[in-house]
Design a protein around this motif. Structure first.
Motif, PDB file in Angstrom:
ATOM      1  N   LYS A  13       8.734  18.797  24.671  1.00  0.00           N
ATOM      2  CA  LYS A  13       8.143  19.696  23.662  1.00  0.00           C
ATOM      3  C   LYS A  13       9.199  20.352  22.764  1.00  0.00           C
ATOM      4  O   LYS A  13       8.998  20.417  21.552  1.00  0.00           O
ATOM      5  CB  LYS A  13       7.290  20.774  24.346  1.00  0.00           C
ATOM      6  N   PRO A  14      10.309  20.845  23.324  1.00  0.00           N
ATOM      7  CA  PRO A  14      11.303  21.452  22.432  1.00  0.00           C
ATOM      8  C   PRO A  14      11.831  20.472  21.384  1.00  0.00           C
ATOM      9  O   PRO A  14      12.059  20.857  20.243  1.00  0.00           O
ATOM     10  CB  PRO A  14      12.432  21.881  23.377  1.00  0.00           C
ATOM     11  N   LEU A  15      11.991  19.210  21.788  1.00  0.00           N
ATOM     12  CA  LEU A  15      12.437  18.208  20.821  1.00  0.00           C
ATOM     13  C   LEU A  15      11.367  18.003  19.748  1.00  0.00           C
ATOM     14  O   LEU A  15      11.665  17.979  18.549  1.00  0.00           O
ATOM     15  CB  LEU A  15      12.740  16.882  21.526  1.00  0.00           C
ATOM     16  N   TYR A  16      10.102  17.882  20.176  1.00  0.00           N
ATOM     17  CA  TYR A  16       9.020  17.674  19.208  1.00  0.00           C
ATOM     18  C   TYR A  16       8.938  18.833  18.217  1.00  0.00           C
ATOM     19  O   TYR A  16       8.587  18.661  17.059  1.00  0.00           O
ATOM     20  CB  TYR A  16       7.674  17.504  19.933  1.00  0.00           C
ATOM     21  N   ALA A  17       9.273  20.055  18.698  1.00  0.00           N
ATOM     22  CA  ALA A  17       9.207  21.221  17.810  1.00  0.00           C
ATOM     23  C   ALA A  17      10.268  21.161  16.718  1.00  0.00           C
ATOM     24  O   ALA A  17      10.110  21.773  15.666  1.00  0.00           O
ATOM     25  CB  ALA A  17       9.375  22.503  18.627  1.00  0.00           C
ATOM     26  N   LEU A  18      11.352  20.407  16.971  1.00  0.00           N
ATOM     27  CA  LEU A  18      12.414  20.309  15.970  1.00  0.00           C
ATOM     28  C   LEU A  18      12.088  19.291  14.879  1.00  0.00           C
ATOM     29  O   LEU A  18      12.746  19.257  13.842  1.00  0.00           O
ATOM     30  CB  LEU A  18      13.728  19.887  16.630  1.00  0.00           C
ATOM     31  N   LEU A  19      11.094  18.423  15.110  1.00  0.00           N
ATOM     32  CA  LEU A  19      10.841  17.307  14.201  1.00  0.00           C
ATOM     33  C   LEU A  19      10.327  17.803  12.844  1.00  0.00           C
ATOM     34  O   LEU A  19       9.744  18.881  12.756  1.00  0.00           O
ATOM     35  CB  LEU A  19       9.855  16.328  14.835  1.00  0.00           C
ATOM     36  N   PRO A  20      10.545  17.013  11.783  1.00  0.00           N
ATOM     37  CA  PRO A  20      10.227  17.498  10.440  1.00  0.00           C
ATOM     38  C   PRO A  20       8.737  17.764  10.190  1.00  0.00           C
ATOM     39  O   PRO A  20       8.405  18.619   9.375  1.00  0.00           O
ATOM     40  CB  PRO A  20      10.748  16.389   9.520  1.00  0.00           C
ATOM     41  N   TYR A  21       7.837  17.031  10.862  1.00  0.00           N
ATOM     42  CA  TYR A  21       6.402  17.249  10.642  1.00  0.00           C
ATOM     43  C   TYR A  21       5.749  17.708  11.938  1.00  0.00           C
ATOM     44  O   TYR A  21       6.276  17.456  13.017  1.00  0.00           O
ATOM     45  CB  TYR A  21       5.737  15.950  10.164  1.00  0.00           C
ATOM     46  N   PRO A  22       4.566  18.363  11.818  1.00  0.00           N
ATOM     47  CA  PRO A  22       3.858  18.737  13.052  1.00  0.00           C
ATOM     48  C   PRO A  22       3.493  17.490  13.873  1.00  0.00           C
ATOM     49  O   PRO A  22       3.118  16.471  13.307  1.00  0.00           O
ATOM     50  CB  PRO A  22       2.589  19.444  12.548  1.00  0.00           C
TER      51      PRO A  22
END
Lengths: 599, 81
Positions: free
Chosen positions: A446-455
């Protein structure tokens, strides 16, 4: 202006590497190690504290250069580059050669410079710093084959850089604007001047992304690099190119085809490869293929997948290079045909390498699973099934080689009775850190996904998806053991697209030496003598008289001055490309410093 | 017990049999795993990805080796000649 550099909000992390790195040769022992670690940590925290926005804008001649374009996309790449900086620095603590440390630092600084560049000129300057500093990581291996590989590496990157630069110049002449824009390329071939600009920029980027037929430099140079150099190189060049592609060329359909071809091409060559580090190099091409294809698709989900994949890829690929690098460091070879049975002497290194292998193969609970599957699923969502199947096929190949072939032939296979032990503590510590990331990201994604450019609207751990992956991977393993006899490595190399320049150069030199030289000498030489040389000589005699008595006196004074100047310049004209490369990097850095400091 | 002993214990016939058992289980369980997104026919066939895995593996090895032996592979000093 100085105050702006030390602005608390935005401090360019490259400064730590490029300016801070200059002190490394002055320090020794533990102090040096501590200083290098401190710099890499400071760079990481500079990224953590960085708010979104545009910083570091400087006027240079009539252009506006932007050094700090911070948004979600640049920040996530800067995160992984600085994390990799910390791991890589720890892995190379034991290296005595300060030049190697410096080139790695400039290389990382260059990639961070590209990441935050807001205009094409800044991007290009840092792009060249990367090429000219990383080549030293190959040359410092100091064996004849690595010197040759380094030259070829530099040639590919100089040509790629020139293509990129011509694209940038055309883009500037068309739009009058140097700022980095979204410029997707559609179709197969440029049709007007604007698409020519985007086409050339795209080619410039894909040379660095190692897209065939321009990718042969990668499996040539990386296995020739030093043990620690290859770890750095596996992380930065291709991923910086992927970043640039996302920013400028996302949605260019041609990239889908190139990416899928690339993913499979890397796998095919990996079957044939005997050198473990070259096998891994081919798998970089394969993995970057997923990223290039996803960038070509360009949907939000695909771009998220590509960014996540680049993030995880840097960690597991560097871990794999650290593992095989340790074997090379301890035993002196990375050739699978000469290794075997090392599980008795290097079991811990084996475990780290297998963790890297499971992560790259996208095994559930490892980092590749949460990132690769997003890219591949994006193709499923868009119902581009040929690409989906192609990428699935490449995943089977990835596990086959990196997860099975490399560990099997190094640590099991035929016991060669090689004397070995675990590598130095710092190398092991770096591998432990890499392993923690590879497992940690697979579980706490989840922390990695939160860094991604889009939701992100993607859940990796669904029952079917996990099962689908497990089936492919475990049945690949069955196939591996059934066909094990076919996989024994032979002591060979495989021809790649660098056959054309390498064999072509031989033909070219023969043409220069034999037909061209004799034609020149016999025919043109004769004609020249009668038509040009004799009349010219007569006129020249007259001129000589004028010259000796009138002109010479004046010029002899100027000549003396020139002589003094050229003696000074002689010092840098050593005729050795290594020195030119250093001067090139120093020149670019000085230019950047002048731009920033001059009002 | 140290690491090397554990690795040696894992290299026995029983472990191999367990591994085959897991493969059979994978296919059997695929009959009951719920499908949430169906992209193409392969997603509906139980065990499809098992077949895909082993066929991919064999194809990659056999085709690559064939290309390599007939065309790409050369002696290590090929470029120096």
């Amino acid at each position: 202006m100085i105050s702006e550099i030390f602005n608390i909000e935005f401090f360019h992390p490259s400064a730590y590497y490029i300016i801070g790195g200059l002190l490394i040769p002055l320090l020794k022992g533990r102090v040096k190690q501590g200083y290098m670690l401190l710099l890499s940590l400071l760079a990481f925290f500079a990224v953590v504290n960085m708010p979104h926005g545009v910083y570091g804008v400087y006027e240079f001649l009539s252009w506006e250069l932007t050094f700090g374009n911070v948004d979600k996309l640049s920040k996530v790449f800067a995160y992984i580059f600085t994390i990799m900086g910390v791991i890589g620095v720890i892995y190379s603590f034991h290296v005595e050669n300060d030049g190697e440390h410096l080139s790695a630092f400039y290389y990382i600084g260059g990639s961070l410079g590209v990441t935050f560049a807001g205009d094409f000129l800044t991007l290009f300057l840092f792009w060249e710093i990367m090429a000219f500093s990383s080549v030293f990581l190959v040359w410092y291996r100091k064996i004849p084959s690595s010197v040759d590989s380094g030259f070829r590496y530099l040639l590919w990157h100089v040509i790629g850089g020139l293509i990129l630069f011509s694209g940038i110049m055309i883009q500037y002449s068309v739009s009058g604007d140097l700022s980095i824009q979204y410029l997707p390329f559609h179709g197969w071939w440029p049709t007007d001047i604007q698409s020519l600009a985007t086409f050339l920029i795209l080619i410039g980027f894909i040379v660095n992304a190692a897209v065939p037929p321009f990718g042969a430099w990668l499996p040539d140079a990386y296995p020739a690099a030093t043990v620690t150099g290859a770890v750095f190189m596996s992380a930065f060049t291709t991923k910086t190119a992927v970043y640039a592609l996302i920013r400028v060329c996302a949605g260019s359909e041609i990239l889908i085809i190139l990416g899928v071809v690339m993913a499979i091409y890397g796998v095919v060559y990996a079957v044939l490869e005997n050198d473990a580090r070259r096998l891994l190099a081919y798998h970089i091409i394969s993995q970057v293929g997923y990223m290039v294809a996803g960038t070509g698709l360009g949907t939000q989900m695909a771009i998220n997948g590509v960014v996540a994949h680049a993030f995880c890829h840097i960690l597991y690929k560097s871990l794999l290079f650290m593992g095989t690098g340790s074997v090379l460091y301890v035993t002196g070879t990375a050739k699978l045909s000469e290794l075997g049975g090392l599980y008795k002497t290097m079991p811990r290194t084996m475990i780290y390498t297998i963790i890297g292998g499971l992560a790259i193969s996208a095994f559930p609970l490892f980092s590749g699973f949460v990132s690769k599957s997003m890219t591949v699923a994006a193709f499923g969502e868009e119902h581009i099934m040929w690409a989906f199947i192609g990428l699935m096929l490449a995943s089977a190949g990835t596990f086959l080689h990196t997860g099975l072939k490399v560990p099997y032939f190094i640590w099991f296979g035929k016991d060669q009775g090689i004397k070995a032990q675990e590598p130095p503590w710092n190398m092991e510590l770096a591998m432990i850190m890499g392993s923690i990331f590879c497992i940690g990201l697979g579980i706490f994604y989840k922390p990695l996904y939160a860094l991604l450019p889009y939701p992100v609207h993607f859940e990796p751990y669904t029952a079917y998806h996990t099962w689908e992956t497990l089936q492919i991977l475990l049945f690949t393993q069955l196939g591996f053991f059934l066909l094990l006899k076919k996989l024994w490595c032979e002591n060979t190399i495989s021809m790649d697209t660098d056959w054309f320049p390498r064999k072509g150069a031989i033909v070219f030199m023969w043409f220069i030496n034999k037909p061209l030289a004799s034609f020149e000498f016999n025919l043109i030489g004769e004609v020249y003598e009668f038509i040009v040389q004799k009349p010219v000589l007569r006129v020249a005699r007259w001129f000589r008289w004028v010259d000796t008595f009138i002109v010479d006196k004046t010029f002899s004074e100027i000549a003396n001055l020139t002589l003094i100047w050229s003696r000074m310049l002689q010092a840098i004209q050593s005729g050795q490309i290594q020195h030119y490369a250093m001067i090139m990097v120093a020149g670019v850095v000085t230019l950047i410093v002048i731009v920033i400091i001059l009002p | 017990m140290n690491l090397i002993d554990i690795i040696d214990k894992l290299r026995t016939k029983i472990v191999k049999k367990i591994a085959y058992g897991i493969l059979v289980l994978l296919i059997l369980a695929d009959f009951i795993i719920p499908r949430h997104e169906i992209h193409f026919f392969g997603d509906k066939v139980p065990g499809f990805w098992s077949l895909f895995g082993i066929i991919s593996c064999v194809l990659i090895i056999v085709v690559s080796k064939w290309i390599g032996q007939n065309w790409l592979m050369r002696d290590e000093d090929y470029y120096d000649k």
